[in-house]
Design an enzyme around this catalytic site. Structure first.
Site, PDB file in Angstrom:
ATOM      1  N   GLU A 363      49.313  41.819 -11.545  1.00 46.62           N
ATOM      2  CA  GLU A 363      50.599  41.197 -11.233  1.00 46.62           C
ATOM      3  C   GLU A 363      50.993  40.146 -12.270  1.00 46.62           C
ATOM      4  O   GLU A 363      52.132  40.101 -12.730  1.00 46.62           O
ATOM      5  CB  GLU A 363      50.559  40.578  -9.831  1.00 46.62           C
ATOM      6  CG  GLU A 363      50.381  41.567  -8.702  1.00 46.62           C
ATOM      7  CD  GLU A 363      51.399  42.696  -8.716  1.00 46.62           C
ATOM      8  OE1 GLU A 363      52.483  42.536  -9.302  1.00 46.62           O
ATOM      9  OE2 GLU A 363      51.086  43.759  -8.173  1.00 46.62           O
ATOM     10  N   GLU A 386      53.903  49.286 -16.599  1.00 44.63           N
ATOM     11  CA  GLU A 386      52.867  49.387 -15.563  1.00 44.63           C
ATOM     12  C   GLU A 386      51.474  49.529 -16.173  1.00 44.63           C
ATOM     13  O   GLU A 386      50.507  48.924 -15.705  1.00 44.63           O
ATOM     14  CB  GLU A 386      53.153  50.586 -14.652  1.00 44.63           C
ATOM     15  CG  GLU A 386      54.013  50.261 -13.453  1.00 44.63           C
ATOM     16  CD  GLU A 386      53.351  49.250 -12.533  1.00 44.63           C
ATOM     17  OE1 GLU A 386      52.170  49.418 -12.172  1.00 44.63           O
ATOM     18  OE2 GLU A 386      54.012  48.275 -12.154  1.00 44.63           O
ATOM     19  N   HIS A 450      54.752  54.195 -11.954  1.00 37.80           N
ATOM     20  CA  HIS A 450      53.337  54.080 -11.622  1.00 37.80           C
ATOM     21  C   HIS A 450      52.573  55.351 -11.991  1.00 37.80           C
ATOM     22  O   HIS A 450      51.344  55.319 -12.109  1.00 37.80           O
ATOM     23  CB  HIS A 450      53.169  53.776 -10.136  1.00 37.80           C
ATOM     24  CG  HIS A 450      53.774  52.478  -9.721  1.00 37.80           C
ATOM     25  ND1 HIS A 450      55.103  52.367  -9.364  1.00 37.80           N
ATOM     26  CD2 HIS A 450      53.237  51.233  -9.625  1.00 37.80           C
ATOM     27  CE1 HIS A 450      55.359  51.106  -9.061  1.00 37.80           C
ATOM     28  NE2 HIS A 450      54.252  50.400  -9.204  1.00 37.80           N
TER      29      HIS A 450
END
Length: 549
Positions: A363, A386, A450
């Protein structure tokens, strides 16, 4: 906002219950050996219950006037009970603050030592000077005292234009006691640490007598869910600890209490410096998730600083903040650059928080990307965004070298989102998650970010470790290649340096896989030389995931 995984792939989660079994080890100690064990020292402190401690404080408080008289204080002086300690032999040590004509006496604290029978056996004083001042009327105005304090605070980097307040005190910390002002200046220091500078100014001459910082670092103990028992850097203000890491840009950990508020929530504070229980609870007061989040932020800060010389997400020495207990049974975690914060849900039944070490690193790395290349969160650039978080999140996990969560090339293996013990993503063979791409194709840009991230994740694994079957830290991997080539890795440390150099120097908001190849080759050339082993390994790894020149 950059969530950890694709929401549309969310599946119904099975509730996994872990049962821990323990055995009591019989030592075979004999009765004589037991009797020979050392008894507690008579002067050692005994553990007081809250009620016993309260009773002792109340007793001391009821007798403050008599105690002040017994130890020879003047008629204008009074004692204020602060704390009490009781020894094994019954001796009681009562700590007092002191006032003079109603004003706090800084440096006037006293400890009175009383026998089990209640007889005063001794007094320890912060100052031996008699507390007495000629006048309680200051010659210096409050405004001038505040101005002096602001000047002192500026030397620490504070930009505050006004003090938080000033009060009259008696300064007895050194020399002859005098009437003084204590002024507090808040804000931040130049490294992002909170500022609570206390400046003591002579109320007659304006001379600065003393200053001290009210924010203190402390080493606490975090009993985390995923990383075992760890050390946490916290802050102490007065008698209250908080999950504020002043040594790492004042990173704070907040409690959203199962709301979806856009605010910070409530800062985690405690009267002791132990955080969490090692188990998750669905309660909004659960501290374990906060301990995991604070630990993850701490390790991520250190990873970037010690690996790349980067001071915080923006490289400006300022920490972000973490929010836990977001929503109810929210099965995700995300970075939001607008609030400059990480947010973690509590997962299924609010008992599976997404606060593992690699998730924390993932994150915060979104923040690094946002403040460097700014890779657009869509298409191939989104996949690279990502993947960057997965790559650096993996780097954080290896960097921490935590025996409860050893480094691996699995993403989110601890949080069990799938409910069957499998990780979210596999870097050695991304397609094992059922959606990610092992290799580049013209359709990769159409995948959720993702899943399109798989190409870069696979590249990074091959560059670090090479192809084929191997076991690392107890985890088995078997990484294939698009062109059936056999690759030898250059090591994770070098691969991380190349990716970071490319991200911060050669990637832009629109970088796609082909230009990522160019950027990482430029980074490898800059770091290790064009045509070097590392340079050639980068080229070979991209070819192995079907990204060619």
């Amino acid at each position: 906002m950059s969530p950890l995984y694709a929401r549309h792939k969310r599946t119904t989660l099975a509730i996994a219950t872990a049962v821990a079994a323990g055995a009591l080890l019989t030592t075979g100690m004999t009765a004589n050996a037991s009797a020979a064990a050392k008894q507690p020292l008579a002067a050692a402190p005994t553990l007081l219950s809250n009620s016993a401690r309260t009773a002792l404080i109340q007793k001391a408080d009821a007798n403050v006037a008599e105690t002040a008289k017994q130890i020879g204080l003047g008629t204008k002086e009074k004692l204020v009970v602060k704390d009490v300690v009781k020894d094994v032999d019954g001796t009681v040590h009562t700590r007092y603050e002191r006032t003079y004509a109603g004003l706090p006496v800084l440096g006037g604290d006293i400890v009175v030592h009383t026998s089990k029978a209640g007889k005063t056996e001794g007094v320890t004083k912060a100052t031996k000077a008699t507390i007495k001042v000629a006048s309680l009327k200051p010659q210096l105005t409050v405004a001038k005292a505040e101005k002096a304090a602001l000047t002192a605070a500026k030397t620490l980097g504070s930009t505050k234009s006004a003090a938080d307040g000033a009060r009259k005190v008696i300064w007895a910390g050194s020399g002859t006691p005098v009437l003084a002002y204590e002024t507090v200046v808040g804000g931040f220091q130049d490294d992002g640490t909170p500022n609570k500078l206390h400046v003591i100014t002579d109320a007659a001459t304006g001379k600065k007598l003393f200053e001290y910082q009210g924010i203190e670092n402390a080493t606490g103990t975090g009993k985390t869910l995923y990383s075992g028992t760890v050390s946490l850097t916290t802050s102490l203000s007065g008698s209250t600890y908080s999950l504020t890491d002043a040594s790492r840009g004042s990173h704070k950990t907040y409690n959203l209490k199962h709301t979806t508020s856009s605010g910070t929530g409530t800062l985690f504070t405690n009267t002791t410096n132990t955080w969490g229980t090692g188990t998750a609870s669905s309660s909004t007061t659960d501290v374990t998730a906060a301990a995991d989040a604070a630990y993850g932020a701490q390790e991520t800060w250190d990873f970037y600083k010690n690996t790349f010389g980067r001071s915080g997400i923006k490289n400006d020495g300022v920490g972000a903040y973490s929010r836990v207990h977001y929503g109810s049974s929210y099965v995700n975690a995300f970075w939001d650059d607008d609030c400059f914060c990480m947010t973690y849900g509590d997962g299924d039944s609010n008992t599976h928080p997404l606060t593992s070490l690699d998730v924390a690193g993932h994150e915060m790395s979104h923040g690094v990307t946002a403040n460097t290349a700014g890779l657009n969160y869509s298409g191939e650039s989104g996949g690279l965004n990502e993947a960057t978080s997965d790559i650096f999140g993996t780097g954080v996990e290896f960097y921490a070298a935590n025996s409860s969560d050893p480094g691996d090339y699995l993403i989110g293996e601890k949080i069990d989102i799938n409910g069957d013990g499998t990780p979210l993503r596999y870097m050695d063979q991304p397609s094992k998650d059922g959606g990610s791409a092992n290799y580049w194709s013209s359709t990769v840009k159409n995948l959720d970010v993702h899943y399109s991230s798989g190409v870069a994740n696979h590249f990074f694994y091959l560059l670090s470790e090479g192809s084929g079957a191997k076991t690392i830290n107890g985890v088995s991997y078997n990484s294939p290649t698009y062109n059936s080539s056999t690759l030898t890795g250059i090591g994770r440390d070098k691969a991380l340096q190349i990716w970071y150099k490319a991200l911060t120097t050669y990637f832009t908001s629109t970088t796609n896989y082909k230009s990522a190849r160019t950027g990482t080759l430029s980074a490898a050339a800059a770091l290790y030389g064009s045509g070097s082993t590392e340079y050639n390994a980068v080229a070979a790894a991209w070819t192995a995931v079907n990204v060619t020149a």
